[in-house]
Design a protein around this motif. Structure first.
Motif, PDB file in Angstrom:
ATOM      1  N   PHE A  40       1.582   2.277  -3.542  1.00 32.79           N
ATOM      2  CA  PHE A  40       0.518   2.916  -4.293  1.00 32.79           C
ATOM      3  C   PHE A  40      -0.806   2.725  -3.577  1.00 32.79           C
ATOM      4  O   PHE A  40      -0.988   1.787  -2.816  1.00 32.79           O
ATOM      5  N   TYR A  41      -1.717   3.662  -3.806  1.00 33.61           N
ATOM      6  CA  TYR A  41      -3.034   3.558  -3.194  1.00 33.61           C
ATOM      7  C   TYR A  41      -3.851   2.582  -3.993  1.00 33.61           C
ATOM      8  O   TYR A  41      -3.961   2.690  -5.208  1.00 33.61           O
ATOM      9  N   ARG A  79       6.474   9.789   4.468  1.00 32.98           N
ATOM     10  CA  ARG A  79       6.252   9.534   3.053  1.00 32.98           C
ATOM     11  C   ARG A  79       7.579   9.667   2.299  1.00 32.98           C
ATOM     12  O   ARG A  79       8.529  10.254   2.800  1.00 32.98           O
ATOM     13  N   ASN A 108       7.088   2.287   2.285  1.00 30.73           N
ATOM     14  CA  ASN A 108       8.139   2.765   1.387  1.00 30.73           C
ATOM     15  C   ASN A 108       9.152   1.635   1.177  1.00 30.73           C
ATOM     16  O   ASN A 108       9.903   1.319   2.084  1.00 30.73           O
ATOM     17  N   SER A 114       0.839  -1.191   0.000  1.00 31.98           N
ATOM     18  CA  SER A 114       0.000   0.000   0.000  1.00 31.98           C
ATOM     19  C   SER A 114       0.876   1.244   0.000  1.00 31.98           C
ATOM     20  O   SER A 114       2.100   1.170   0.131  1.00 31.98           O
ATOM     21  N   HIS A 115       0.243   2.400  -0.112  1.00 30.98           N
ATOM     22  CA  HIS A 115       0.977   3.660  -0.076  1.00 30.98           C
ATOM     23  C   HIS A 115       1.457   3.991   1.334  1.00 30.98           C
ATOM     24  O   HIS A 115       2.121   4.996   1.539  1.00 30.98           O
ATOM     25  N   LYS A 137       7.801   4.345  -3.818  1.00 35.26           N
ATOM     26  CA  LYS A 137       6.529   4.739  -3.241  1.00 35.26           C
ATOM     27  C   LYS A 137       5.536   3.619  -3.479  1.00 35.26           C
ATOM     28  O   LYS A 137       5.398   3.130  -4.601  1.00 35.26           O
TER      29      LYS A 137
END
Length: 168
Positions: free
Chosen positions: A135-136, A68, A33, A29-30, A133
């Motif tokens: 991702f959603y 983030r 990292n 998921s977002h 990153k």
């Protein structure tokens, strides 16, 4: 998105600062990292060493300070350095391997000397890692059990919350 193996995955939300080594391809998921060593590759021992260093800084990323990728690339990590001033991946690997091979004893436990960090160097994450990153995505309503681990912002099960198939 499927990420390649040999990543150190760091949660940036929920339980920020937990780090897990992934030796197989995965999705996440977002809130995660994935980190990859520039010009190299994580192995289990180096990942364990770096994960421990990262987890010592967890307190910095709590209370609304999400870690983030935009913030992580400018963050600093302090690691042992080699003679050329680069991170000493061999030292980290050997240190962890030695922990696994200490003889077990039932006699008086010797005092372990703390790690001497005065010669360690501070590195900017973006200088030694490729910070990816997540991702959603909405979790798919899957019907076929899969083998691809889905990583989320959790401090349990090495970050794995479910398993998906490529079809999902």
């Amino acid at each position: 998105k499927i990420f390649p193996p040999h990543a150190l995955c760091v949660t940036n939300n929920g339980a920020p600062g937990y780090a897990y080594y992934q030796d197989k391809e995965f999705t996440c998921s977002h809130d995660v990292n994935p980190l990859y060593i520039k010009n190299g590759q994580f192995d289990r021992e180096v990942a364990m060493f770096v994960a421990t260093v990262i987890e010592q800084d967890q307190y910095r990323w709590q209370y609304g300070r999400k870690w983030r990728p935009e913030r992580m690339v400018n963050s600093i990590i302090k690691l042992p350095q080699d003679a050329n001033g680069n991170p000493d991946w061999d030292y980290m690997r050997k240190y962890i391997k030695e922990l696994h091979y200490k003889c077990i004893t039932t006699s008086v436990k010797p005092k372990e000397a703390p790690i001497d960090t005065k010669h360690w160097k501070s590195y900017k994450y973006s200088n030694i890692f490729d910070v990816c990153k997540g991702f959603y995505n909405k979790k798919p309503e899957h019907t076929v059990p899969g083998k691809i681990p889905f990583l989320g912002a959790t401090d349990h099960h090495n970050g794995v919350t479910e398993y998906y198939s490529k079809q999902d």
